[in-house]
Design a protein around this motif. Structure first.
Motif: not given
Length: 316
Positions: A66-76, A35-46
């Protein structure tokens, strides 16, 4: 303790039940993780398109959520994701204001070329603020970073040339006061037996409010084969302040040195100067004076001096 004894039919039914339960749990996990599941990751800006007439520095860390619009597998599996490229922010709006809003245009720029599974839907904070100061332009020398090894009997035979020798750095006045040179990336060659002529990139700026131009330079490292040569060099007596009548033996010494083949015929004794210091006799009671070379051609290396000490006598 009572032991429940099951018949073969009951054991078979129980086995089927647990098998079905396990399959149901696995199916539920697969369905949930799909299922769709947004998750957050740390990202560096340039940053790109920095203002040319305004120096600035960011008022927030260069790492955002950064919020990634992915799913549970991608978050895992996000921690194993190889997409660790920084997010690009366009700073054109800083020409007229001191903040940048991360809108749909900025998100489109950030997601350019990204896999759909790694696209960013938002960042926190969604507004970036900047502090401005006067901008200064300064020229600094290029510092060549080298990691070069040579074949046996080969070495640098002349002055290393960097073109251009200076680069232009622009940024805040206080920051530029600390910059006295700018390094290149490491120039790496091994087993070299000929002149190196190559382009090498400058170290990129880690600060969005510092610009360097040009971004690469030409490096020329003259390399030649070296061989030994021996010359007889006259010894000059120094610090004879009382004008003693001093005789030295021998009057000439043999200097063996290495030089490049291309300069072998041009190097003669006029390019060397050898001295012996009479102060060593007067102040320290030396009975023989050590010989010292005070002038010799560049990129020559002394192998030996014979004799290293000379005798002398003083007529009174």
């Amino acid at each position: 303790m009572a032991i429940v004894k099951l018949s073969a039919t009951e054991r078979r039914r129980l086995s089927v039940f647990f098998t079905c339960l396990s399959l149901a749990i696995i199916a539920w996990i697969f369905t949930t993780l799909s299922d769709p599941l947004p998750y957050k990751v740390k990202k560096v800006l340039t940053f790109k398109n920095a203002p040319q007439k305004r120096a600035f520095h960011s008022l927030q860390p260069d790492t955002v959520d950064a919020t990634i619009q992915g799913n549970g597998w991608q978050m895992l599996f996000s921690r194993f994701n190889s997409d660790n490229k920084p997010l690009v922010v366009d700073l054109r709006s800083l020409e007229t204001r001191n903040y940048v809003v991360i809108d749909s245009t900025q998100l489109k720029l950030m997601n350019m070329g990204k896999d759909p599974a790694n696209r960013v839907s938002s960042i926190d904070p969604d507004t970036l603020y900047f502090d401005f100061s006067n901008r200064l332009i300064k020229k600094v020398p290029v510092q060549l970073t080298m990691g070069v090894s040579y074949q046996k009997q080969f070495a640098v035979s002349g002055n290393i040339i960097v073109r251009p020798a200076y680069v232009t750095v622009s940024g805040p006045i206080e920051r530029l006061k600390e910059i006295t040179s700018w390094k290149t990336d490491s120039l790496k060659f091994s087993n070299v037996n000929e002149t190196i002529n190559t382009r090498i990139s400058l170290k990129p700026s880690n600060e969005g409010n510092l610009n360097v131009y040009p971004r690469s330079v030409q490096a020329i490292i003259p390399v030649d084969e070296f061989t030994e040569k021996t010359l007889e060099i006259p010894v000059k007596l120094i610090n004879n302040n009382n004008y003693y009548n001093v005789k030295v033996f021998p009057q000439k010494i043999k200097v063996t040195f290495t030089t490049s083949l291309s300069r072998y015929a041009d190097i003669d004794e006029d390019l060397f100067e050898a001295v012996a210091d009479l102060n060593l006799w007067r102040d320290k009671d030396y009975t023989a004076l050590p010989v010292k070379l005070i002038h010799m051609p560049p990129f020559c290396k002394v192998v030996r001096i014979s004799p290293a000490n000379i005798d002398f006598y003083i007529k009174k």
